[in-house]
Scaffold this motif. Structure first.
Motif, short mmCIF file in Angstrom:
data_model
loop_
_atom_site.label_atom_id
_atom_site.label_comp_id
_atom_site.label_asym_id
_atom_site.label_seq_id
_atom_site.Cartn_x
_atom_site.Cartn_y
_atom_site.Cartn_z
N LEU A 24 0.83 -1.21 0.00
CA LEU A 24 0.00 0.00 0.00
C LEU A 24 0.87 1.26 0.00
O LEU A 24 0.55 2.24 -0.67
N LEU A 25 1.97 1.22 0.76
CA LEU A 25 2.88 2.36 0.78
C LEU A 25 3.51 2.57 -0.60
O LEU A 25 3.65 3.72 -1.05
N ALA A 26 3.84 1.49 -1.28
CA ALA A 26 4.39 1.59 -2.64
C ALA A 26 3.36 2.20 -3.59
O ALA A 26 3.71 3.00 -4.46
N GLU A 27 2.10 1.81 -3.43
CA GLU A 27 1.03 2.40 -4.25
C GLU A 27 0.92 3.90 -4.00
O GLU A 27 0.78 4.69 -4.93
N LEU A 28 0.99 4.28 -2.73
CA LEU A 28 0.94 5.70 -2.39
C LEU A 28 2.13 6.44 -2.97
O LEU A 28 1.99 7.57 -3.46
N ALA A 29 3.30 5.81 -2.95
CA ALA A 29 4.49 6.44 -3.54
C ALA A 29 4.25 6.78 -5.01
O ALA A 29 4.62 7.85 -5.48
N ALA A 30 3.61 5.86 -5.73
CA ALA A 30 3.31 6.11 -7.14
C ALA A 30 2.32 7.27 -7.29
O ALA A 30 2.43 8.06 -8.23
N GLU A 31 1.39 7.37 -6.36
CA GLU A 31 0.39 8.44 -6.41
C GLU A 31 1.00 9.82 -6.15
O GLU A 31 0.54 10.81 -6.71
N VAL A 32 2.01 9.90 -5.28
CA VAL A 32 2.57 11.19 -4.91
C VAL A 32 3.82 11.55 -5.71
O VAL A 32 4.42 12.60 -5.48
N GLU A 163 -4.20 7.80 4.27
CA GLU A 163 -5.08 8.47 5.22
C GLU A 163 -4.30 9.19 6.32
O GLU A 163 -4.90 9.86 7.16
N ASN A 164 -2.99 9.06 6.31
CA ASN A 164 -2.15 9.72 7.29
C ASN A 164 -1.41 10.85 6.56
O ASN A 164 -0.51 10.60 5.76
N THR A 168 1.99 10.75 4.15
CA THR A 168 1.86 11.14 2.74
C THR A 168 2.85 12.24 2.39
O THR A 168 3.54 12.16 1.36
N GLU A 169 2.97 13.25 3.23
CA GLU A 169 3.89 14.36 2.95
C GLU A 169 5.34 13.91 3.03
O GLU A 169 6.17 14.30 2.19
N ARG A 170 5.68 13.09 4.02
CA ARG A 170 7.05 12.60 4.14
C ARG A 170 7.41 11.72 2.94
O ARG A 170 8.52 11.79 2.41
N LEU A 171 6.46 10.91 2.49
CA LEU A 171 6.69 10.06 1.32
C LEU A 171 6.86 10.90 0.06
O LEU A 171 7.75 10.65 -0.75
#
Length: 183
Positions: A24-32, A163-164, A168-171
């Motif tokens: 999920l964190l990897a997915e978020l990385a792609a989003e940001v 959701e955090n 999200t910002e740190r990533l």
């Protein structure tokens, strides 16, 4: 930015579990990721045979050839991993071993890399992340100093990392700085 080697980041997730929070964190990385940057996850780590120099020939197993091709096509690497028994998950270490060859001329040689992740415990996988940085750095890529994100699993609860807001910002910061290192 067109889809070139410099606009791609190879993503390796150290957990094979479909519902892994690191996935999920990897997915978020792609989003940001910055606009025009593609984070391409290599999802076949479970198919790689254990590293064996006898298999590392011109006729290397197809998953190995695919991994090395994905690494060659990338301008950087992002490893997203949990901590297993205080260290690197075996499947990830095996992938790094395959990527370390040919010795001195690996597909990730001199490319920027970062290691992040989520793990149980209060330190969020710091030991595994440090060990992964060490191993990965020996394998060829250039580990970017200061790009660290070790998230204690309890801080996320049962929510998706997106959701955090702080995560999200740190990533977003880590991904932006990693991409800025691509030469």
């Amino acid at each position: 930015m067109s889809e070139t080697v410099s606009s791609k980041v190879l993503v390796l997730v150290g957990s094979l579990r479909a519902a892994s929070v690191n996935r999920l964190l990897a997915e978020l990385a792609a989003e940001v990721a910055p606009e025009g940057v593609i984070l391409e996850r290599f999802d076949r780590l479970g198919e790689l045979p254990f590293y064996n120099e006898d298999l590392d020939t011109e006729d290397a197993p197809e998953p190995v050839v695919a991994l090395r091709a994905a690494a060659a096509a990338a301008g950087a690497a992002l490893v997203v991993t949990p901590e297993y028994n205080g260290s690197v998950p075996g499947v990830l270490k095996n992938a790094i071993d395959w990527l370390s060859r040919p010795y001195g001329n690996s597909a990730l040689k001199d490319k920027p890399a970062a290691v992040i992740g989520v793990a149980l415990g209060q330190y969020g996988g710091v030991w595994a992340h440090d060990e992964t940085r060490k191993t990965l750095g020996i394998a060829g890529p250039r580990i970017v100093d200061g790009l660290e994100l070790s998230i204690p699993g309890a801080s996320l609860g049962d929510k998706h990392p997106r959701e955090n807001a702080e995560v999200t910002e740190r990533l977003r910061d880590v991904i932006g700085k990693l991409v800025a290192e691509i030469g």
